[in-house]
Design an enzyme around this catalytic site. Structure first.
Site, short mmCIF file in Angstrom:
data_model
loop_
_atom_site.label_atom_id
_atom_site.label_comp_id
_atom_site.label_asym_id
_atom_site.label_seq_id
_atom_site.Cartn_x
_atom_site.Cartn_y
_atom_site.Cartn_z
N HIS A 162 0.84 -1.21 0.00
CA HIS A 162 0.00 0.00 0.00
C HIS A 162 0.88 1.26 0.00
CE1 HIS A 162 -3.53 2.39 1.81
NE2 HIS A 162 -2.49 3.19 1.97
N GLU A 163 1.88 1.29 0.86
CA GLU A 163 2.76 2.45 0.96
C GLU A 163 3.64 2.59 -0.28
OE1 GLU A 163 2.39 4.72 3.23
OE2 GLU A 163 0.86 3.51 4.22
N ASP A 203 -6.00 8.59 4.04
CA ASP A 203 -5.90 8.83 2.59
C ASP A 203 -7.19 9.44 2.06
OD1 ASP A 203 -3.31 7.84 2.41
OD2 ASP A 203 -3.98 5.79 2.05
N HIS A 228 1.98 4.57 -2.87
CA HIS A 228 2.13 6.02 -2.65
C HIS A 228 3.49 6.50 -3.16
CE1 HIS A 228 -1.55 6.51 -0.44
NE2 HIS A 228 -1.17 5.78 0.59
#
Length: 311
Positions: free
Chosen positions: A66-67, A161, A70
């Protein structure tokens, strides 16, 4: 943001070109999650705590992906990403600087929850191809928790987010970044209060696991309240900086040098600061949309105004 490593973190390697850091709280939360989820694996045979530990490792791997999403999105917009930190409540991608346009903010924020959603559905689909058993249960749980993480992250309140997505939408609609930050920060506070109420209502004093889950909700609520409060302070500072208007700082008594970079006279706030960073100079020529020069803008005048409004 500074590239200096945040205090209280351990470096364990690099991922996608960024330092991968963890906080000790990650290990504490991992232990809590093992205790919370172990009873759900009790009927599968084997040690339920070992199974829960495998599940938690898979969960943290999902959070890392997930990170990384980003990181990739931020780098696509030319932003530096010095580190990714995994901590008590998930992860945090450290960006140097801030998004310059609402679209950047929207894309960088939304890719994380979308990645969690894809992982969740992918784990569910894979589980459905298997017979009931240990692997099926772990994959189904990983799918469920990732969909839950995606949904929770899309709540429209900072520092989540979803709060950044909401901030980008309000910024794009109003043309005012501080309005988006303040609105999303207040929604973050509302979400924190809602979680506390949920924690209280869901608590069962006779069930230790229920109490642990309620405590977990309360910890998340505290994180949301602290993050949204910091965002609110930032939003109010941005609102003050928005009072810096190039036209009002113009010196109309002295003509700008012929080679001075031109800036639109209506620029204000962070848009003005970003434009000056992109075209560094000591003196600028302020122009109207039709190209008429209305005066000169000294960088020192903007610097003084910024320091006064940032107090």
């Amino acid at each position: 943001m500074s590239a200096r490593r945040p205090a209280g973190t351990w470096r364990i390697g690099r991922v996608a070109g960024a330092e991968l850091l963890i906080r000790p709280s990650l290990l504490a939360m991992g232990l809590v999650l093992v205790l919370v989820f172990a009873p759900q694996f009790d009927r599968l045979g084997g040690n339920p705590y070992a199974i829960a530990a495998v599940f938690v490792v898979a969960l943290y791997a999902s959070i890392l992906v997930h990170e990384v999403a980003h990181v990739i999105a931020a780098r696509a917009f030319g932003m530096r990403v010095p580190s990714v930190t995994l901590h008590l409540l998930g992860g945090e991608t450290h960006l140097e600087g801030e998004s310059r346009r609402p679209l950047q903010e929207f894309v960088i924020a939304v890719v994380g929850p979308l990645t969690s959603l894809l992982i969740g559905f992918g784990a569910w689909w894979t589980a459905l191809q298997l017979p009931p058993g240990l692997t099926y249960a772990v994959l189904w749980s990983v799918g469920f928790i990732n969909v839950l993480v995606a949904g929770f992250n899309m709540l429209p309140g900072l520092p989540l987010d979803g709060g950044r997505v909401f901030r980008a939408l309000i910024w794009g609609l109003t043309g005012n970044e501080s309005t988006g930050v303040i609105a999303a920060a207040w929604l973050g506070r509302v979400a924190a209060v809602g979680l506390v109420m949920w924690a209280v209502l869901a608590a069962d004093l006779e069930q230790p696991i229920s109490l642990t889950r309620s405590l977990l909700f309360a910890v998340v609520a505290l994180f949301l309240w602290q993050g949204s409060s910091a965002a609110l302070v930032h939003g109010r500072r941005l609102a003050r900086v928005d009072r810096i208007i190039a036209r009002e700082l113009a010196d109309r008594t002295v003509a700008p040098p012929p080679d001075a970079p031109q800036l639109p006279a209506e620029l204000r706030g962070r848009r003005l600061l970003v434009a000056m960073v992109e075209h560094p100079a000591h003196v600028y020529a302020l122009v109207e949309p039709d190209g008429t020069v209305v005066g000169r803008l000294d960088a020192s005048a903007v610097d003084r105004a910024y320091r006064e409004e940032s107090r």
